[in-house]
Design a protein around this motif. Structure first.
Motif, PDB file in Angstrom:
ATOM      1  N   GLY A 191     -46.383  11.481  11.044  1.00  0.00           N
ATOM      2  CA  GLY A 191     -45.169  10.703  10.951  1.00  0.00           C
ATOM      3  C   GLY A 191     -45.375   9.230  11.182  1.00  0.00           C
ATOM      4  N   HIS A 224     -45.261   5.564   5.130  1.00  0.00           N
ATOM      5  CA  HIS A 224     -44.220   6.373   4.490  1.00  0.00           C
ATOM      6  C   HIS A 224     -43.355   7.063   5.549  1.00  0.00           C
ATOM      7  CE1 HIS A 224     -42.211   9.019   1.666  1.00  0.00           C
ATOM      8  NE2 HIS A 224     -42.562  10.041   2.408  1.00  0.00           N
ATOM      9  N   GLY A 225     -44.001   7.594   6.591  1.00  0.00           N
ATOM     10  CA  GLY A 225     -43.250   8.278   7.639  1.00  0.00           C
ATOM     11  C   GLY A 225     -42.327   7.338   8.394  1.00  0.00           C
ATOM     12  N   ARG A 279     -39.414   6.451   6.167  1.00  0.00           N
ATOM     13  CA  ARG A 279     -38.481   7.571   6.074  1.00  0.00           C
ATOM     14  C   ARG A 279     -37.600   7.659   7.314  1.00  0.00           C
ATOM     15  NH1 ARG A 279     -41.424  13.051   5.361  1.00  0.00           N
ATOM     16  NH2 ARG A 279     -41.931  12.604   7.530  1.00  0.00           N
ATOM     17  N   ARG A 280     -38.204   7.478   8.500  1.00  0.00           N
ATOM     18  CA  ARG A 280     -37.425   7.521   9.739  1.00  0.00           C
ATOM     19  C   ARG A 280     -36.424   6.375   9.791  1.00  0.00           C
ATOM     20  NH1 ARG A 280     -42.378   8.641  12.184  1.00  0.00           N
ATOM     21  NH2 ARG A 280     -42.435   6.582  13.162  1.00  0.00           N
ATOM     22  N   ALA A 298     -33.489   7.040   7.603  1.00  0.00           N
ATOM     23  CA  ALA A 298     -32.609   8.002   8.269  1.00  0.00           C
ATOM     24  C   ALA A 298     -31.792   7.326   9.363  1.00  0.00           C
ATOM     25  CB  ALA A 298     -33.437   9.151   8.849  1.00  0.00           C
ATOM     26  N   ASP A 357     -31.825  13.508   7.726  1.00  0.00           N
ATOM     27  CA  ASP A 357     -33.194  13.410   8.223  1.00  0.00           C
ATOM     28  C   ASP A 357     -34.139  12.740   7.226  1.00  0.00           C
ATOM     29  OD1 ASP A 357     -32.426  14.679  10.537  1.00  0.00           O
ATOM     30  OD2 ASP A 357     -33.136  16.660   9.912  1.00  0.00           O
ATOM     31  N   ASP A 358     -33.893  12.905   5.939  1.00  0.00           N
ATOM     32  CA  ASP A 358     -34.799  12.387   4.909  1.00  0.00           C
ATOM     33  C   ASP A 358     -33.951  12.010   3.693  1.00  0.00           C
ATOM     34  OD1 ASP A 358     -36.938  11.690   3.383  1.00  0.00           O
ATOM     35  OD2 ASP A 358     -37.943  13.632   3.478  1.00  0.00           O
ATOM     36  N   HIS A 384     -35.477  11.858  -0.058  1.00  0.00           N
ATOM     37  CA  HIS A 384     -35.951  13.159  -0.529  1.00  0.00           C
ATOM     38  C   HIS A 384     -34.775  14.031  -0.951  1.00  0.00           C
ATOM     39  CE1 HIS A 384     -38.410  16.742  -0.948  1.00  0.00           C
ATOM     40  NE2 HIS A 384     -37.537  17.392  -0.208  1.00  0.00           N
ATOM     41  N   SER A 385     -33.646  13.854  -0.277  1.00  0.00           N
ATOM     42  CA  SER A 385     -32.473  14.665  -0.598  1.00  0.00           C
ATOM     43  C   SER A 385     -31.931  14.364  -1.980  1.00  0.00           C
ATOM     44  CB  SER A 385     -31.353  14.421   0.428  1.00  0.00           C
ATOM     45  OG  SER A 385     -30.794  13.123   0.269  1.00  0.00           O
TER      46      SER A 385
END
Length: 420
Positions: free
Chosen positions: A6, A10-11, A14-15, A18, A406-407, A410-411
């Motif tokens: 994470g 990228h991690g 993404r966080r 969110a 959370d993401d 991606h959703s």
């Protein structure tokens, strides 16, 4: 050196996406500067994250101008009322229900129907539920929403990280995998059928709804108790569900209250449900099965008990008093073991609180070793949920949006089939 897991770029991105989405969903409309201040990033750092969420259709600019901060005023941000929606479904012993919520937390569609599901095979129940899901999906699709996930609340034990109901005594189900029977039920006409499916115990979802929707500053540690035909509980520790090794934590209804008592559907004797479950209270209150059957549907018989008690029916008042005492005995063990900040009565119990609470609180005071926060004996306070019987269904719908929160990006990609 490249970080792993994470902590990759990228991690981290993404966080942060969110965090921005959650902040606007929970506190918006907000300016970009206000979002940056809340999540501890600079406005320059937040700007590209906001732009990505705007392009994905998850955020919108309201057109209102935010003022009061430094620099040039900018328009405020809000979550979109189109795009992803969480679909929640509930399989009750005598009803089925489905609802959809958007990212703002608003219920955009809801349908419920009476259904005699006790000892009915899973197949017909799931076909009936699928029809309701198709109806709700069509309704929200017409408003520009698409299902992002489906969470189903059931009154029974659910395998951890699975879609299988291991045992639901009041339904008469064992080892029932719900995934095949619900495949494609949330697909808009001509769309993909692969939305993530989660099956969860209804008491757990009621507790999650209490955390998110139950009011300001919910306690981070509490035992949530809900009841209708059966009695379930969920334990929340530091804001997280305590699931147990197999995911079965919280089966309060099958805690023995009087070990030599009547047999229970679970195979034990003297379980709490034999004294505080709906059928037991109706029987103790002198309401025959024939009279109770004249009041079908979710919450109808609980409403009947409440009306009888309010009218002073001595037998019903006594039955509810005895149910509260049995509930207090069962809860005392959980309170002594876990030391929660509060006990929350949800589900049908919320509507019966005036008659159940006095004896429940008395038994807790007599049987708990821990003290309340103010130093008085008697353990934690008991509070009544504002959500009542709606808790599990609303909790299911909001849980179905977790993947988006959370993401977020991606959703927005094509969904993948759920792992069974």
């Amino acid at each position: 050196m490249t970080a792993s897991g994470g902590d990759t770029q990228h991690g981290i991105r993404r966080r942060n996406l969110a965090r921005v989405l959650r902040t606007v969903a929970g506190h918006g409309p907000l300016s970009r500067a206000a979002v940056a201040a809340r999540i501890g990033l600079t406005r320059a750092g937040v700007a590209p994250l906001v732009d990505e969420l705007l392009r994905a259709g998850l955020l919108v600019e309201t057109g209102r101008v935010a003022t009061g901060g430094r620099g040039r005023p900018g328009s405020e941000l809000a979550v979109s009322d189109r795009g992803p929606a969480g679909i929640g479904a509930e399989i009750g012993v005598d009803h089925l229900a489905v609802c959809a919520v958007d990212l703002r937390g608003r219920v955009r569609a809801r349908v419920a129907t009476d259904a005699a599901n006790r000892h009915r095979a899973p197949g017909p129940v799931l076909r009936h539920l699928s029809a309701l899901l198709t109806e709700v999906t069509a309704e929200i699709s017409a408003e520009g929403l698409r299902p992002a996930g489906l969470t189903v609340a059931v009154p029974g034990l659910v395998a951890r990280d699975a879609t299988t109901v291991v045992h639901a005594p009041n339904l008469g189900w064992r080892a029932a995998d719900l995934a095949p029977g619900l495949a494609g039920a949330t697909a808009p006409e001509g769309g993909s059928s692969a939305v993530p499916l989660t099956v969860e115990n209804e008491a757990n979802l009621g507790a999650l709804a209490e955390l998110r929707l139950g009011g300001d500053a919910p306690p981070p540690d509490f035992v949530h108790v809900s009841a209708e035909i059966g009695i379930g509980a969920a334990v929340v520790v530091d804001g997280q569900l305590l699931r147990g090794a197999r995911g079965f934590a919280g089966e309060l209804g099958h805690v023995p209250v009087y070990p030599d008592g009547p047999p229970c559907d679970c195979g034990g004797r003297g379980c709490l449900e034999q004294y505080a479950g709906e059928q037991a209270v109706l029987r103790a209150g002198g309401l025959t099965p024939e009279r109770a059957a004249a009041h079908p549907g979710p919450g109808a018989r609980i409403g009947l008990l409440a009306r009888r008690a309010a009218d002073g029916d001595a037998a019903v008042v006594r039955a509810l008093h005895e149910a509260g005492a049995a509930l207090g005995i069962a809860l005392a063990g959980a309170v002594n073991l876990l030391d929660p900040q509060a006990v929350v009565l949800g589900g049908a119990l919320a509507g019966l609180a005036p008659w159940v609470l006095p004896s429940l609180e008395r038994e807790l005071a007599l049987r708990t070793a821990v003290t309340a926060e103010d130093g008085r004996a008697g353990g934690p306070g008991v509070r009544v949920s504002r959500l009542g019987a709606d808790g599990p269904l609303l909790g299911a719908a909001h849980a179905a949006l977790q993947g988006v929160l959370d993401d977020p990006l991606h959703s927005c990609a094509p969904a993948h089939p759920p792992r069974n």
